[in-house]
Scaffold this motif. Structure first.
Motif, PDB file in Angstrom:
ATOM      1  N   GLN A   3       0.841  -1.190   0.000  1.00  0.00           N
ATOM      2  CA  GLN A   3       0.000   0.000   0.000  1.00  0.00           C
ATOM      3  C   GLN A   3       0.873   1.234   0.000  1.00  0.00           C
ATOM      4  O   GLN A   3       1.649   1.452   0.933  1.00  0.00           O
ATOM      5  N   LYS A  36      -2.954   5.553  -1.662  1.00  0.00           N
ATOM      6  CA  LYS A  36      -3.459   4.619  -2.677  1.00  0.00           C
ATOM      7  C   LYS A  36      -4.087   3.404  -2.006  1.00  0.00           C
ATOM      8  O   LYS A  36      -3.862   3.126  -0.838  1.00  0.00           O
ATOM      9  N   GLU A  37      -4.849   2.661  -2.791  1.00  0.00           N
ATOM     10  CA  GLU A  37      -5.492   1.466  -2.274  1.00  0.00           C
ATOM     11  C   GLU A  37      -4.488   0.326  -2.146  1.00  0.00           C
ATOM     12  O   GLU A  37      -3.418   0.334  -2.757  1.00  0.00           O
ATOM     13  N   LEU A  38      -4.883  -0.655  -1.367  1.00  0.00           N
ATOM     14  CA  LEU A  38      -4.066  -1.848  -1.211  1.00  0.00           C
ATOM     15  C   LEU A  38      -3.920  -2.548  -2.561  1.00  0.00           C
ATOM     16  O   LEU A  38      -4.898  -2.682  -3.302  1.00  0.00           O
ATOM     17  N   GLU A  39      -2.705  -2.973  -2.876  1.00  0.00           N
ATOM     18  CA  GLU A  39      -2.418  -3.590  -4.169  1.00  0.00           C
ATOM     19  C   GLU A  39      -1.846  -4.984  -3.951  1.00  0.00           C
ATOM     20  O   GLU A  39      -0.883  -5.169  -3.200  1.00  0.00           O
ATOM     21  N   TRP A  40      -2.401  -5.958  -4.630  1.00  0.00           N
ATOM     22  CA  TRP A  40      -1.849  -7.308  -4.602  1.00  0.00           C
ATOM     23  C   TRP A  40      -0.540  -7.333  -5.374  1.00  0.00           C
ATOM     24  O   TRP A  40      -0.434  -6.762  -6.465  1.00  0.00           O
TER      25      TRP A  40
END
Length: 112
Positions: A39, A43-47
């Motif tokens: 993260q 920003k949003e959590l990213e895989w």
């Protein structure tokens, strides 16, 4: 209780490498697939990556494909993320994840 403890982050310059570790406890690690997520600020959590229980099947986000490698040592309940050719856009808090539970994360900053 599931516990995940990450380490290995730091401040590096573009093009350099880091290896993150995640020590797991509270569940049967060797039977469990694991994820890395990140993260960035605002920003949003990213895989980032998924690795199966044996460590022989791995998948990566397109943004890190070819630069990052996930691995694991089931005897030591430890997950790794080798990150090469780091870029400023890789700056984020990196966490390992199991069954919806994440560790506290480790900060990776890539900057000149």
């Amino acid at each position: 209780e599931v516990q995940l403890v990450e380490s290995g982050g730091g401040l590096v310059q573009p093009g350099e490498s880091l290896r993150l570790s995640c020590v797991a406890s509270g569940f049967t690690f060797f039977t469990s697939g694991m994820n890395w997520v990140r993260q960035a600020p605002g920003k949003e959590l990213e895989w980032v990556s998924t690795i199966n229980n044996r460590g022989d099947v791995r998948s990566y986000a397109g943004s890190v494909q070819g630069r990052f490698t996930a691995s694991r040592n089931n005897a030591q309940n430890t997950l790794y993320l080798q990150m090469n050719d780091l870029k400023p856009e890789d700056t984020a808090v990196y966490s390992c994840e199991y069954n919806g539970v994440r560790g506290q994360g480790t900060q990776v900053t890539v900057s000149t």
